[in-house]
Design a protein around this motif. Sequence first.
Motif, PDB file in Angstrom:
ATOM      1  N   VAL A 121     -38.503  -9.582  38.687  1.00  0.00           N
ATOM      2  CA  VAL A 121     -38.167  -8.932  39.956  1.00  0.00           C
ATOM      3  C   VAL A 121     -37.478  -7.598  39.700  1.00  0.00           C
ATOM      4  CG1 VAL A 121     -37.907 -11.172  41.051  1.00  0.00           C
ATOM      5  CG2 VAL A 121     -35.882 -10.008  40.175  1.00  0.00           C
ATOM      6  N   SER A 122     -37.537  -6.732  40.698  1.00  0.00           N
ATOM      7  CA  SER A 122     -36.821  -5.464  40.681  1.00  0.00           C
ATOM      8  C   SER A 122     -36.121  -5.296  42.020  1.00  0.00           C
ATOM      9  CB  SER A 122     -37.794  -4.303  40.446  1.00  0.00           C
ATOM     10  OG  SER A 122     -37.109  -3.056  40.464  1.00  0.00           O
ATOM     11  N   GLY A 123     -34.952  -4.666  41.973  1.00  0.00           N
ATOM     12  CA  GLY A 123     -34.185  -4.461  43.201  1.00  0.00           C
ATOM     13  C   GLY A 123     -32.712  -4.715  43.016  1.00  0.00           C
ATOM     14  N   GLY A 124     -32.350  -5.304  41.876  1.00  0.00           N
ATOM     15  CA  GLY A 124     -30.951  -5.518  41.573  1.00  0.00           C
ATOM     16  C   GLY A 124     -30.254  -6.491  42.507  1.00  0.00           C
ATOM     17  N   GLU A 125     -28.939  -6.512  42.417  1.00  0.00           N
ATOM     18  CA  GLU A 125     -28.145  -7.442  43.215  1.00  0.00           C
ATOM     19  C   GLU A 125     -28.366  -7.224  44.704  1.00  0.00           C
ATOM     20  OE1 GLU A 125     -23.497  -8.955  43.563  1.00  0.00           O
ATOM     21  OE2 GLU A 125     -23.948  -7.002  42.700  1.00  0.00           O
ATOM     22  N   ALA A 126     -28.460  -5.952  45.124  1.00  0.00           N
ATOM     23  CA  ALA A 126     -28.658  -5.668  46.549  1.00  0.00           C
ATOM     24  C   ALA A 126     -29.980  -6.248  47.030  1.00  0.00           C
ATOM     25  CB  ALA A 126     -28.618  -4.162  46.802  1.00  0.00           C
ATOM     26  N   GLY A 127     -31.027  -6.081  46.237  1.00  0.00           N
ATOM     27  CA  GLY A 127     -32.331  -6.627  46.609  1.00  0.00           C
ATOM     28  C   GLY A 127     -32.318  -8.136  46.668  1.00  0.00           C
ATOM     29  N   ALA A 128     -31.603  -8.766  45.738  1.00  0.00           N
ATOM     30  CA  ALA A 128     -31.509 -10.225  45.740  1.00  0.00           C
ATOM     31  C   ALA A 128     -30.756 -10.720  46.970  1.00  0.00           C
ATOM     32  CB  ALA A 128     -30.830 -10.707  44.464  1.00  0.00           C
ATOM     33  N   LYS A 129     -29.643 -10.053  47.297  1.00  0.00           N
ATOM     34  CA  LYS A 129     -28.846 -10.480  48.447  1.00  0.00           C
ATOM     35  C   LYS A 129     -29.590 -10.277  49.764  1.00  0.00           C
ATOM     36  CE  LYS A 129     -24.171 -10.012  46.602  1.00  0.00           C
ATOM     37  NZ  LYS A 129     -22.875  -9.286  46.714  1.00  0.00           N
ATOM     38  N   ASN A 130     -30.393  -9.227  49.834  1.00  0.00           N
ATOM     39  CA  ASN A 130     -31.095  -8.890  51.074  1.00  0.00           C
ATOM     40  C   ASN A 130     -32.512  -9.458  51.143  1.00  0.00           C
ATOM     41  OD1 ASN A 130     -28.893  -7.331  51.974  1.00  0.00           O
ATOM     42  ND2 ASN A 130     -29.602  -5.558  50.822  1.00  0.00           N
ATOM     43  N   ALA A 131     -32.883 -10.269  50.167  1.00  0.00           N
ATOM     44  CA  ALA A 131     -34.247 -10.820  50.092  1.00  0.00           C
ATOM     45  C   ALA A 131     -35.287  -9.705  50.168  1.00  0.00           C
ATOM     46  CB  ALA A 131     -34.484 -11.853  51.206  1.00  0.00           C
ATOM     47  N   ALA A 132     -35.005  -8.615  49.467  1.00  0.00           N
ATOM     48  CA  ALA A 132     -35.865  -7.429  49.512  1.00  0.00           C
ATOM     49  C   ALA A 132     -36.396  -7.066  48.128  1.00  0.00           C
ATOM     50  CB  ALA A 132     -35.099  -6.258  50.099  1.00  0.00           C
ATOM     51  N   LEU A 133     -36.481  -8.032  47.239  1.00  0.00           N
ATOM     52  CA  LEU A 133     -36.920  -7.767  45.875  1.00  0.00           C
ATOM     53  C   LEU A 133     -38.397  -7.385  45.816  1.00  0.00           C
ATOM     54  CD1 LEU A 133     -35.159 -10.803  44.177  1.00  0.00           C
ATOM     55  CD2 LEU A 133     -34.517  -8.395  43.881  1.00  0.00           C
ATOM     56  N   SER A 134     -38.733  -6.573  44.822  1.00  0.00           N
ATOM     57  CA  SER A 134     -40.134  -6.387  44.449  1.00  0.00           C
ATOM     58  C   SER A 134     -40.440  -7.410  43.356  1.00  0.00           C
ATOM     59  CB  SER A 134     -40.372  -4.970  43.911  1.00  0.00           C
ATOM     60  OG  SER A 134     -40.265  -4.015  44.939  1.00  0.00           O
ATOM     61  N   ASP A 152     -41.991 -14.974  49.385  1.00  0.00           N
ATOM     62  CA  ASP A 152     -41.669 -14.323  50.668  1.00  0.00           C
ATOM     63  C   ASP A 152     -40.223 -14.577  51.088  1.00  0.00           C
ATOM     64  OD1 ASP A 152     -44.182 -13.191  51.012  1.00  0.00           O
ATOM     65  OD2 ASP A 152     -44.958 -14.898  52.147  1.00  0.00           O
ATOM     66  N   ALA A 153     -39.648 -15.692  50.636  1.00  0.00           N
ATOM     67  CA  ALA A 153     -38.272 -16.025  51.004  1.00  0.00           C
ATOM     68  C   ALA A 153     -37.246 -15.187  50.245  1.00  0.00           C
ATOM     69  CB  ALA A 153     -38.002 -17.511  50.763  1.00  0.00           C
ATOM     70  N   VAL A 154     -37.652 -14.610  49.112  1.00  0.00           N
ATOM     71  CA  VAL A 154     -36.689 -13.872  48.285  1.00  0.00           C
ATOM     72  C   VAL A 154     -37.064 -12.405  48.091  1.00  0.00           C
ATOM     73  CG1 VAL A 154     -35.995 -15.946  47.038  1.00  0.00           C
ATOM     74  CG2 VAL A 154     -37.818 -14.529  46.104  1.00  0.00           C
ATOM     75  N   GLY A 155     -38.287 -12.036  48.459  1.00  0.00           N
ATOM     76  CA  GLY A 155     -38.746 -10.679  48.183  1.00  0.00           C
ATOM     77  C   GLY A 155     -39.418 -10.014  49.360  1.00  0.00           C
ATOM     78  N   LYS A 156     -39.705  -8.734  49.179  1.00  0.00           N
ATOM     79  CA  LYS A 156     -40.349  -7.929  50.213  1.00  0.00           C
ATOM     80  C   LYS A 156     -41.693  -7.396  49.759  1.00  0.00           C
ATOM     81  CE  LYS A 156     -39.405  -4.021  53.305  1.00  0.00           C
ATOM     82  NZ  LYS A 156     -38.392  -2.961  53.658  1.00  0.00           N
ATOM     83  N   THR A 157     -41.756  -6.893  48.531  1.00  0.00           N
ATOM     84  CA  THR A 157     -43.007  -6.391  47.959  1.00  0.00           C
ATOM     85  C   THR A 157     -43.446  -7.350  46.878  1.00  0.00           C
ATOM     86  OG1 THR A 157     -42.331  -4.112  48.395  1.00  0.00           O
ATOM     87  CG2 THR A 157     -44.143  -4.437  46.846  1.00  0.00           C
ATOM     88  N   ILE A 158     -44.506  -8.093  47.139  1.00  0.00           N
ATOM     89  CA  ILE A 158     -44.944  -9.164  46.238  1.00  0.00           C
ATOM     90  C   ILE A 158     -46.404  -8.931  45.894  1.00  0.00           C
ATOM     91  CG2 ILE A 158     -45.272 -11.648  45.992  1.00  0.00           C
ATOM     92  CD1 ILE A 158     -43.072 -11.248  48.661  1.00  0.00           C
ATOM     93  N   VAL A 159     -46.685  -8.738  44.604  1.00  0.00           N
ATOM     94  CA  VAL A 159     -48.041  -8.389  44.180  1.00  0.00           C
ATOM     95  C   VAL A 159     -48.437  -9.215  42.959  1.00  0.00           C
ATOM     96  CG1 VAL A 159     -49.588  -6.543  43.445  1.00  0.00           C
ATOM     97  CG2 VAL A 159     -47.720  -6.029  45.031  1.00  0.00           C
ATOM     98  N   HIS A 160     -49.631  -9.806  43.027  1.00  0.00           N
ATOM     99  CA  HIS A 160     -50.210 -10.463  41.855  1.00  0.00           C
ATOM    100  C   HIS A 160     -50.867  -9.390  41.010  1.00  0.00           C
ATOM    101  CE1 HIS A 160     -53.503 -13.040  39.923  1.00  0.00           C
ATOM    102  NE2 HIS A 160     -52.360 -13.370  39.347  1.00  0.00           N
TER     103      HIS A 160
END
Length: 294
Positions: A121-134, A152-160
Amino acid sequence: MTNIAFIGLGIMGSPMAVHLANAGHDVTGVNLDPERAKPLIEAGGRAAASIADAVKDADVVCVMVPDSPDVELVLAGEGGVFENARTHALIIDFSSIRPDITIELARQARERGFRLLDAPVSGGEAGAKNAALSIMVGGEAGDFQVAKPLFDAVGKTIVHVGASGAGQTVKAANQLIVAANIQALSEAVVFLEAYGVDTLAALEVLGGGLAGSAVLNQKKENMLSRSFEPGFRIDLHHKDMGIVTAAARERGVVVPLGSLVAQLVASARVNGDGGLDHSALLRGVERLSGKASN
């Protein structure tokens, strides 16, 4: 509802596990420091005393630990996931590790009847807290689809992004770009301050142009206030730059800027900044410029 074991409740893992519990899943967490399980327990999850206890009833096993040896130990070590999880369990490794290690662990998982996705994942602590991780995911496409609601519960941009190991390869590229951006921003801040410019105003206008970036938006306050509470530690970025440079060498790819930034990250670590946020690369620029702060 899915029974989920979450191994590794650190800066990133803890909020991710909480999001999964808040999404209605039955989440059992385990961590070397049991105190780190408190937020998960408050969200309705539970803490386990061992990996074996955490994974015994799990449909999905999530892993978020610091480095390749840690993932190898958690999955293939004595008392680990491979020995104790249900056959056919889906394993999602959110850690950032070497692509070749991921490929080998995926092979071992298949032989033992498990499915493994590498999903750094990418996005750091802020991304983890806001469920906005890539989240960049390697592995079988069918397994990715099964895991997508959890992503989808932990991230925002999710790509295979491809087969096993591809997620780790993309994460290595991400870390190269991020480190280079942080270093450039650090140099710009020290440069602006040397000329007495209103640095906050300068970064505001720079952020609105081609120089703007997520790094500038997320790290400028750290640099302006010289507050480097870790969202992502220099120690971990040092590890990641080692992955980048080694993987590039294996494929005959030349990364001159990446190699230089890797040395600057190593220098920050040697100078005692390893436990600070990677925005503390600013301190290295100050040292080189004879303006070192305490």
